[in-house]
Write a protein that holds these residues in place. Structure first.
Motif, PDB file in Angstrom:
ATOM      1  N   ASN A  34       1.083  -1.453  -0.124  1.00 30.36           N
ATOM      2  CA  ASN A  34       0.078  -0.011  -0.163  1.00 30.36           C
ATOM      3  C   ASN A  34       1.063   1.160  -0.038  1.00 30.36           C
ATOM      4  O   ASN A  34       0.768   2.111  -0.484  1.00 30.36           O
ATOM      5  CB  ASN A  34      -1.631  -0.101   1.525  1.00 30.36           C
ATOM      6  CG  ASN A  34      -0.309   0.250   2.654  1.00 30.36           C
ATOM      7  OD1 ASN A  34       0.362  -0.843   2.849  1.00 30.36           O
ATOM      8  ND2 ASN A  34      -1.029   0.429   3.671  1.00 30.36           N
ATOM      9  N   TYR A  35       1.514   0.867   0.863  1.00 30.44           N
ATOM     10  CA  TYR A  35       3.288   2.399   0.591  1.00 30.44           C
ATOM     11  C   TYR A  35       3.578   2.694  -1.455  1.00 30.44           C
ATOM     12  O   TYR A  35       3.437   3.412  -1.756  1.00 30.44           O
ATOM     13  CB  TYR A  35       4.620   1.849   1.402  1.00 30.44           C
ATOM     14  CG  TYR A  35       4.338   3.393   2.147  1.00 30.44           C
ATOM     15  CD1 TYR A  35       4.485   4.355   1.912  1.00 30.44           C
ATOM     16  CD2 TYR A  35       6.479   3.343   1.360  1.00 30.44           C
ATOM     17  CE1 TYR A  35       5.707   5.938   1.906  1.00 30.44           C
ATOM     18  CE2 TYR A  35       7.135   4.615   1.429  1.00 30.44           C
ATOM     19  CZ  TYR A  35       7.006   5.512   1.794  1.00 30.44           C
ATOM     20  OH  TYR A  35       7.666   6.682   1.713  1.00 30.44           O
ATOM     21  N   SER A  37       1.612   1.858  -3.702  1.00 26.39           N
ATOM     22  CA  SER A  37       0.644   2.042  -4.235  1.00 26.39           C
ATOM     23  C   SER A  37       0.979   4.028  -3.879  1.00 26.39           C
ATOM     24  O   SER A  37       0.245   4.503  -5.489  1.00 26.39           O
ATOM     25  CB  SER A  37      -0.559   1.836  -3.654  1.00 26.39           C
ATOM     26  OG  SER A  37      -1.706   1.910  -4.294  1.00 26.39           O
ATOM     27  N   GLU A  38       0.701   3.679  -2.573  1.00 25.65           N
ATOM     28  CA  GLU A  38       0.767   5.927  -2.454  1.00 25.65           C
ATOM     29  C   GLU A  38       1.645   6.314  -3.163  1.00 25.65           C
ATOM     30  O   GLU A  38       1.489   7.642  -3.740  1.00 25.65           O
ATOM     31  CB  GLU A  38       0.696   5.634  -1.117  1.00 25.65           C
ATOM     32  CG  GLU A  38      -0.263   5.675  -0.213  1.00 25.65           C
ATOM     33  CD  GLU A  38       0.112   5.578   1.483  1.00 25.65           C
ATOM     34  OE1 GLU A  38      -1.116   5.531   1.844  1.00 25.65           O
ATOM     35  OE2 GLU A  38       0.626   4.960   1.831  1.00 25.65           O
ATOM     36  N   ARG A  41       0.401   6.421  -6.735  1.00 28.31           N
ATOM     37  CA  ARG A  41      -0.201   7.556  -6.776  1.00 28.31           C
ATOM     38  C   ARG A  41       0.053   9.024  -6.529  1.00 28.31           C
ATOM     39  O   ARG A  41      -0.986  10.279  -6.177  1.00 28.31           O
ATOM     40  CB  ARG A  41      -1.497   7.194  -6.115  1.00 28.31           C
ATOM     41  CG  ARG A  41      -2.342   5.853  -6.502  1.00 28.31           C
ATOM     42  CD  ARG A  41      -4.050   5.641  -5.481  1.00 28.31           C
ATOM     43  NE  ARG A  41      -3.005   4.908  -4.670  1.00 28.31           N
ATOM     44  CZ  ARG A  41      -3.301   5.210  -3.328  1.00 28.31           C
ATOM     45  NH1 ARG A  41      -4.640   6.142  -3.275  1.00 28.31           N
ATOM     46  NH2 ARG A  41      -2.964   4.395  -2.824  1.00 28.31           N
ATOM     47  N   GLN A  43       1.052  10.232  -4.062  1.00 27.88           N
ATOM     48  CA  GLN A  43       0.150  10.683  -2.119  1.00 27.88           C
ATOM     49  C   GLN A  43       1.042  11.286  -0.833  1.00 27.88           C
ATOM     50  O   GLN A  43       1.437  11.326  -0.147  1.00 27.88           O
ATOM     51  CB  GLN A  43      -1.034   9.865  -1.656  1.00 27.88           C
ATOM     52  CG  GLN A  43      -1.889   9.889  -2.645  1.00 27.88           C
ATOM     53  CD  GLN A  43      -3.239   8.824  -2.390  1.00 27.88           C
ATOM     54  OE1 GLN A  43      -2.809   7.603  -1.582  1.00 27.88           O
ATOM     55  NE2 GLN A  43      -4.558   9.128  -1.829  1.00 27.88           N
ATOM     56  N   LYS A  44       2.164  10.241  -1.286  1.00 32.18           N
ATOM     57  CA  LYS A  44       3.572  10.467  -1.060  1.00 32.18           C
ATOM     58  C   LYS A  44       4.986   9.979  -1.446  1.00 32.18           C
ATOM     59  O   LYS A  44       4.500   9.805  -2.581  1.00 32.18           O
ATOM     60  CB  LYS A  44       3.861   8.124   0.256  1.00 32.18           C
ATOM     61  CG  LYS A  44       2.557   7.682   1.109  1.00 32.18           C
ATOM     62  CD  LYS A  44       2.537   9.075   2.466  1.00 32.18           C
ATOM     63  CE  LYS A  44       1.643   7.928   3.018  1.00 32.18           C
ATOM     64  NZ  LYS A  44       2.122   8.216   4.506  1.00 32.18           N
ATOM     65  N   TYR A 101       7.199  17.032   1.724  1.00 30.34           N
ATOM     66  CA  TYR A 101       7.321  15.487   2.812  1.00 30.34           C
ATOM     67  C   TYR A 101       7.799  15.391   4.059  1.00 30.34           C
ATOM     68  O   TYR A 101       7.607  14.697   5.104  1.00 30.34           O
ATOM     69  CB  TYR A 101       6.774  14.429   1.467  1.00 30.34           C
ATOM     70  CG  TYR A 101       5.720  14.638   1.157  1.00 30.34           C
ATOM     71  CD1 TYR A 101       4.675  13.974   0.846  1.00 30.34           C
ATOM     72  CD2 TYR A 101       6.012  15.294  -0.109  1.00 30.34           C
ATOM     73  CE1 TYR A 101       3.944  14.114   0.305  1.00 30.34           C
ATOM     74  CE2 TYR A 101       5.311  14.996  -1.560  1.00 30.34           C
ATOM     75  CZ  TYR A 101       3.925  14.369  -0.981  1.00 30.34           C
ATOM     76  OH  TYR A 101       3.156  14.756  -1.678  1.00 30.34           O
TER      77      TYR A 101
END
Length: 105
Positions: A34-35, A37-38, A41, A43-44, A101
């Motif tokens: 999921n990291y 994936s972020e 996308r 997001q991270k 970030y």
């Protein structure tokens, strides 16, 4: 295209070019799927160390993540650090993203 958009697009494209799923690349890099994936996308944003690890697992130089596919660049000049303007701009953008970030110098 922004540097962030270029980065996430290139990570995804190079992963797919290597015929790896997000899960496979995440496992190779020692991170959660999921990291990754972020990251893909936008997001991270990963640490410099993780960028290096991803590039190593995909067998590409890390700077390719930051080059827009429409940009013409002499890779030999970049690898020998003769393209100072490009290097300075890239470093500035990476530093900006890391600060954004929460990573400080």
């Amino acid at each position: 295209m922004s540097l962030r958009e270029t980065f996430v697009t290139n990570v995804r494209q190079y992963r797919k070019k290597a015929h790896l799923s997000q899960q496979e690349l995440a496992e190779k890099c020692g991170i959660a799927t999921n990291y990754l994936s972020e990251i893909e996308r936008g997001q991270k944003f990963p640490s410099v160390e993780l960028i290096e690890k991803i590039s190593e697992k995909l067998s590409i130089p890390a700077y390719l993540f930051f080059i827009d596919g429409t940009t013409e660049i002499d890779i030999d000049l970049v690898s020998r650090k003769r393209n100072r303007e490009f290097s300075d701009r890239l470093l500035s953008e990476i530093t900006h993203l890391l600060r954004e970030y929460g990573f400080s110098e």
